[in-house]
Design a protein around this motif. Structure first.
Motif, PDB file in Angstrom:
ATOM      1  N   PRO A 197      -9.273  13.741   9.863  1.00 21.58           N
ATOM      2  CA  PRO A 197      -9.229  14.904  10.489  1.00 21.58           C
ATOM      3  C   PRO A 197      -7.872  15.027  12.148  1.00 21.58           C
ATOM      4  CG  PRO A 197     -11.250  14.835  10.113  1.00 21.58           C
ATOM      5  CD  PRO A 197     -10.918  13.401  10.450  1.00 21.58           C
ATOM      6  N   ARG A 198      -8.149  14.585  12.466  1.00 25.67           N
ATOM      7  CA  ARG A 198      -6.805  14.293  13.778  1.00 25.67           C
ATOM      8  C   ARG A 198      -5.371  14.352  13.058  1.00 25.67           C
ATOM      9  NH1 ARG A 198     -10.359  11.174  16.794  1.00 25.67           N
ATOM     10  NH2 ARG A 198     -10.135   9.223  15.323  1.00 25.67           N
ATOM     11  N   THR A 199      -4.739  13.608  11.719  1.00 23.57           N
ATOM     12  CA  THR A 199      -3.766  13.885  10.773  1.00 23.57           C
ATOM     13  C   THR A 199      -3.094  15.195  10.674  1.00 23.57           C
ATOM     14  OG1 THR A 199      -4.823  13.006   8.559  1.00 23.57           O
ATOM     15  CG2 THR A 199      -3.630  11.636  10.883  1.00 23.57           C
ATOM     16  N   GLY A 200      -4.081  15.985  10.078  1.00 22.34           N
ATOM     17  CA  GLY A 200      -3.888  17.634   9.512  1.00 22.34           C
ATOM     18  C   GLY A 200      -4.759  18.644  10.052  1.00 22.34           C
ATOM     19  N   THR A 213       0.263   8.206   9.448  1.00 19.23           N
ATOM     20  CA  THR A 213       0.738   8.511  10.949  1.00 19.23           C
ATOM     21  C   THR A 213       1.637   9.389  10.956  1.00 19.23           C
ATOM     22  OG1 THR A 213      -0.770   6.410  12.084  1.00 19.23           O
ATOM     23  CG2 THR A 213       0.980   8.366  13.404  1.00 19.23           C
ATOM     24  N   PRO A 214       2.742   8.559  10.154  1.00 20.09           N
ATOM     25  CA  PRO A 214       3.902   9.724  10.680  1.00 20.09           C
ATOM     26  C   PRO A 214       4.198  10.609   8.788  1.00 20.09           C
ATOM     27  CG  PRO A 214       4.521   7.456   8.908  1.00 20.09           C
ATOM     28  CD  PRO A 214       2.977   7.788   9.986  1.00 20.09           C
ATOM     29  N   LEU A 273       0.740  -0.956  -0.034  1.00 19.49           N
ATOM     30  CA  LEU A 273       0.147   0.030   0.343  1.00 19.49           C
ATOM     31  C   LEU A 273       1.087   0.997   0.229  1.00 19.49           C
ATOM     32  CD1 LEU A 273      -2.323   1.419   0.195  1.00 19.49           C
ATOM     33  CD2 LEU A 273      -2.851   0.323   2.824  1.00 19.49           C
ATOM     34  N   ALA A 274       0.440   1.743  -0.747  1.00 15.83           N
ATOM     35  CA  ALA A 274       1.727   3.904  -1.269  1.00 15.83           C
ATOM     36  C   ALA A 274       1.008   4.422  -1.352  1.00 15.83           C
ATOM     37  CB  ALA A 274       2.065   3.126  -2.398  1.00 15.83           C
ATOM     38  N   ALA A 275       1.492   5.954  -0.736  1.00 17.78           N
ATOM     39  CA  ALA A 275       0.832   7.230  -0.315  1.00 17.78           C
ATOM     40  C   ALA A 275       1.985   7.960  -1.022  1.00 17.78           C
ATOM     41  CB  ALA A 275       0.837   7.285   1.388  1.00 17.78           C
ATOM     42  N   GLY A 304       2.748  12.741  -8.500  1.00 18.06           N
ATOM     43  CA  GLY A 304       3.370  10.448  -8.704  1.00 18.06           C
ATOM     44  C   GLY A 304       4.143  10.100  -7.691  1.00 18.06           C
ATOM     45  N   LEU A 305       5.138  11.058  -6.722  1.00 20.41           N
ATOM     46  CA  LEU A 305       6.598   9.755  -5.634  1.00 20.41           C
ATOM     47  C   LEU A 305       5.723   9.618  -4.730  1.00 20.41           C
ATOM     48  CD1 LEU A 305       8.374  13.455  -6.083  1.00 20.41           C
ATOM     49  CD2 LEU A 305       8.484  11.769  -7.607  1.00 20.41           C
ATOM     50  N   VAL A 306       5.701   8.860  -4.486  1.00 22.40           N
ATOM     51  CA  VAL A 306       5.713   7.478  -3.390  1.00 22.40           C
ATOM     52  C   VAL A 306       6.642   8.088  -1.894  1.00 22.40           C
ATOM     53  CG1 VAL A 306       5.634   5.447  -1.794  1.00 22.40           C
ATOM     54  CG2 VAL A 306       5.584   5.340  -5.080  1.00 22.40           C
ATOM     55  N   LYS A 307       5.900   8.650  -1.339  1.00 21.42           N
ATOM     56  CA  LYS A 307       5.986   9.684   0.097  1.00 21.42           C
ATOM     57  C   LYS A 307       6.084   8.651   1.091  1.00 21.42           C
ATOM     58  CE  LYS A 307       5.908  13.482  -1.575  1.00 21.42           C
ATOM     59  NZ  LYS A 307       6.947  14.726  -1.414  1.00 21.42           N
ATOM     60  N   ALA A 308       5.243   7.284   0.878  1.00 26.48           N
ATOM     61  CA  ALA A 308       5.319   6.042   2.527  1.00 26.48           C
ATOM     62  C   ALA A 308       4.562   5.177   1.521  1.00 26.48           C
ATOM     63  CB  ALA A 308       4.715   6.561   3.134  1.00 26.48           C
ATOM     64  N   GLN A 309       5.128   3.743   1.699  1.00 23.46           N
ATOM     65  CA  GLN A 309       4.542   2.784   1.491  1.00 23.46           C
ATOM     66  C   GLN A 309       5.553   1.410   2.671  1.00 23.46           C
ATOM     67  OE1 GLN A 309       5.596   1.574  -2.755  1.00 23.46           O
ATOM     68  NE2 GLN A 309       7.600  -0.159  -2.038  1.00 23.46           N
TER      69      GLN A 309
END
Length: 84
Positions: free
Chosen positions: A75-78, A50-51, A20-22, A27-32
């Motif tokens: 909503p709690r993450t931002g 979360t990070p 699973l990727a963000a 198109g850059l993968v920020k987290a996986q």
């Protein structure tokens, strides 16, 4: 966010690797994170995001992640959201 099974990649037990990727808008993968064989993407959603600093960020995902728990988490993450 998007999940994909990695073609040709297999674990020692023969199961396929699923990630699973963000990704950012460009198109850059920020987290996986790997989705373990005996679970699904839902369990990886929160630990993946979360990070990350998601302030002023639009998060898009497929219907699998349209979960009440995910809606409460985001909503709690931002920046907190308010109702009109």
């Amino acid at each position: 966010m998007d999940g994909k099974t990695v073609r040709g990649a297999r674990r020692a037990d023969g199961t396929q690797v699923h990630l699973l990727a963000a990704m950012s808008g460009d198109g850059l993968v920020k987290a996986q994170r790997e989705v373990h064989a005996k679970t699904n993407e839902i369990t990886v959603f929160r630990p993946l995001l979360t990070p990350l600093n998601l302030t002023d960020t639009v998060v898009t995902f497929d219907a699998l992640h349209s979960q009440a728990a995910h809606a409460r988490f985001l909503p709690r993450t931002g920046t907190p959201t308010t109702s009109p």
